[in-house]
Design a protein around this motif. Structure first.
Motif, short mmCIF file in Angstrom:
data_model
loop_
_atom_site.label_atom_id
_atom_site.label_comp_id
_atom_site.label_asym_id
_atom_site.label_seq_id
_atom_site.Cartn_x
_atom_site.Cartn_y
_atom_site.Cartn_z
N ASN A 184 0.84 -1.21 0.00
CA ASN A 184 0.00 0.00 0.00
C ASN A 184 0.87 1.25 0.00
OD1 ASN A 184 -2.51 -1.20 -0.10
ND2 ASN A 184 -2.69 -1.38 2.11
N ALA A 185 1.99 1.15 0.74
CA ALA A 185 2.90 2.31 0.76
C ALA A 185 3.51 2.53 -0.63
CB ALA A 185 3.98 2.08 1.79
N TYR A 186 3.85 1.46 -1.32
CA TYR A 186 4.45 1.59 -2.66
C TYR A 186 3.44 2.14 -3.67
CZ TYR A 186 8.95 -0.55 -1.67
OH TYR A 186 10.23 -0.78 -1.21
N LYS A 187 2.16 1.86 -3.45
CA LYS A 187 1.14 2.40 -4.36
C LYS A 187 1.12 3.93 -4.29
CE LYS A 187 -2.04 -1.49 -3.89
NZ LYS A 187 -3.29 -1.95 -3.31
N GLU A 188 1.36 4.44 -3.08
CA GLU A 188 1.32 5.88 -2.88
C GLU A 188 2.60 6.58 -3.34
OE1 GLU A 188 -1.55 7.17 -1.88
OE2 GLU A 188 -2.34 5.14 -1.64
N MET A 189 3.71 5.81 -3.42
CA MET A 189 5.00 6.40 -3.79
C MET A 189 5.10 6.67 -5.28
SD MET A 189 8.19 4.62 -1.95
CE MET A 189 7.77 3.48 -0.71
N ASP A 190 6.12 7.46 -5.59
CA ASP A 190 6.47 7.71 -6.98
C ASP A 190 7.10 6.43 -7.55
OD1 ASP A 190 6.96 9.39 -9.28
OD2 ASP A 190 9.09 9.28 -8.70
N SER A 191 6.87 6.13 -8.82
CA SER A 191 7.38 4.90 -9.46
C SER A 191 8.89 4.84 -9.42
CB SER A 191 6.91 4.82 -10.92
OG SER A 191 5.52 4.79 -10.96
N ILE B 108 6.46 -7.97 -2.80
CA ILE B 108 5.83 -6.64 -2.86
C ILE B 108 5.20 -6.41 -4.22
CG2 ILE B 108 6.31 -4.15 -2.80
CD1 ILE B 108 8.45 -4.83 -0.64
N LEU B 109 5.90 -6.80 -5.28
CA LEU B 109 5.36 -6.61 -6.63
C LEU B 109 4.09 -7.44 -6.85
CD1 LEU B 109 8.65 -6.49 -8.74
CD2 LEU B 109 7.02 -4.62 -8.40
N ASN C 99 -1.49 -4.53 -11.23
CA ASN C 99 -0.71 -4.66 -12.46
C ASN C 99 -0.21 -3.30 -12.97
OD1 ASN C 99 -0.94 -7.43 -12.60
ND2 ASN C 99 -2.78 -7.37 -13.88
N LYS C 100 -1.03 -2.30 -12.84
CA LYS C 100 -0.67 -0.96 -13.33
C LYS C 100 0.52 -0.41 -12.55
CE LYS C 100 -2.69 3.56 -14.23
NZ LYS C 100 -3.82 4.43 -14.05
N VAL C 101 0.49 -0.51 -11.21
CA VAL C 101 1.57 -0.02 -10.36
C VAL C 101 2.83 -0.84 -10.62
CG1 VAL C 101 2.32 0.30 -7.98
CG2 VAL C 101 -0.02 0.84 -8.61
N ARG C 102 2.66 -2.17 -10.73
CA ARG C 102 3.79 -3.05 -10.98
C ARG C 102 4.49 -2.68 -12.29
NH1 ARG C 102 1.48 -8.23 -11.75
NH2 ARG C 102 0.89 -8.11 -9.56
N GLY C 103 3.70 -2.42 -13.33
CA GLY C 103 4.27 -2.06 -14.64
C GLY C 103 5.06 -0.77 -14.58
N THR D 161 11.02 -10.03 -13.28
CA THR D 161 9.93 -10.52 -14.12
C THR D 161 9.96 -12.05 -14.20
OG1 THR D 161 10.00 -8.49 -15.43
CG2 THR D 161 8.86 -10.37 -16.40
N GLU D 162 11.15 -12.62 -14.35
CA GLU D 162 11.26 -14.08 -14.39
C GLU D 162 10.81 -14.70 -13.05
OE1 GLU D 162 15.25 -15.16 -15.40
OE2 GLU D 162 15.05 -14.48 -17.48
N LEU D 163 11.22 -14.04 -11.96
CA LEU D 163 10.82 -14.55 -10.64
C LEU D 163 9.30 -14.44 -10.44
CD1 LEU D 163 13.69 -13.11 -8.43
CD2 LEU D 163 13.28 -15.50 -8.93
N LEU D 164 8.73 -13.34 -10.96
CA LEU D 164 7.27 -13.18 -10.87
C LEU D 164 6.55 -14.27 -11.64
CD1 LEU D 164 6.94 -9.30 -11.25
CD2 LEU D 164 6.12 -10.65 -9.32
#
Length: 199
Positions: free
Chosen positions: A141-148, A166-167, A172-176, A191-194
């Motif tokens: 949730n904190a990462y959603k609020e942060m700058d990319s 975390i990813l 999906n939008k925030v992750r991208g 990406t491979e790990l995901l």
């Protein structure tokens, strides 16, 4: 005088049933038995000899031989000893079965204790993973609020498992957008790990 007459009448009335019983039942039975014995004796049956014979047999039976008594005593004694031996064997079997039951009960208690320990450990693991999931969701949730760009820089410095967790927790939008801001090599690795984690 009238009282005396009544008293004597009562005594006579009381005697009448006894006399009647004597003359009507007892005397005819005695007469009939005597007649039957006389008739059988005349016919040659020998009732008196038969009676003496039976009485003689009864007296012999009532006084058994001492050797027969000793033989019977020996038989009874040997039977008692055999039964005592059988009882002792059965008691030994009972003791063996009781010890087997005790061992089985101890094994049951051990199994129950180990199952309780396993269920406690499992519930502790579940609690730990739940707490970990809650922590990851909180950080996500904190990462959603942060700058990319800031999110990408932080994730690049974290170990790969934490970064992937975390990813996975973000949309999906925030992750991208975070992956886009990362170093291409690190982004490819994550990406491979995901992909491996999702499969």
């Amino acid at each position: 005088m009238a009282g005396q007459a009544n008293g004597s009448n009562q005594v006579k009335k009381e005697r009448k049933p006894i006399i009647w019983f004597l003359f009507a039942i007892i005397i005819p039975i005695i007469v009939a038995a005597t007649l039957i014995i006389v008739i059988l004796e005349v016919a040659g049956v020998g009732v008196m000899d038969w009676t003496k014979e039976k009485v003689g047999i009864n007296s012999e039976v009532s006084e058994p031989d001492t050797s027969e008594r000793e033989g019977q005593t020996d038989n009874v004694q040997s039977t008692i000893e055999a039964k005592d031996t059988e009882i002792e064997v059965l008691n030994q079997d009972i003791r063996i079965l009781e010890s087997t039951i005790d061992e089985l009960e101890q094994e049951i208690v051990k199994n129950e204790n180990s199952q309780e320990g396993t269920s406690t450990a499992t519930s502790e693991e579940e609690d730990g993973s739940q707490q970990e999931n809650d922590s990851v969701a909180l950080v996500a949730n904190a990462y959603k609020e942060m700058d990319s760009k800031q999110s990408a820089a932080i994730l690049e410095s974290l170990d790969r498992e934490t970064a992937v967790a975390i990813l996975l927790a973000v949309s999906n939008k925030v992750r991208g957008s975070i992956l886009q801001e990362m170093d291409p090599k690190i982004a490819a690795e994550l990406t491979e790990l995901l992909l491996a984690t999702e499969n």
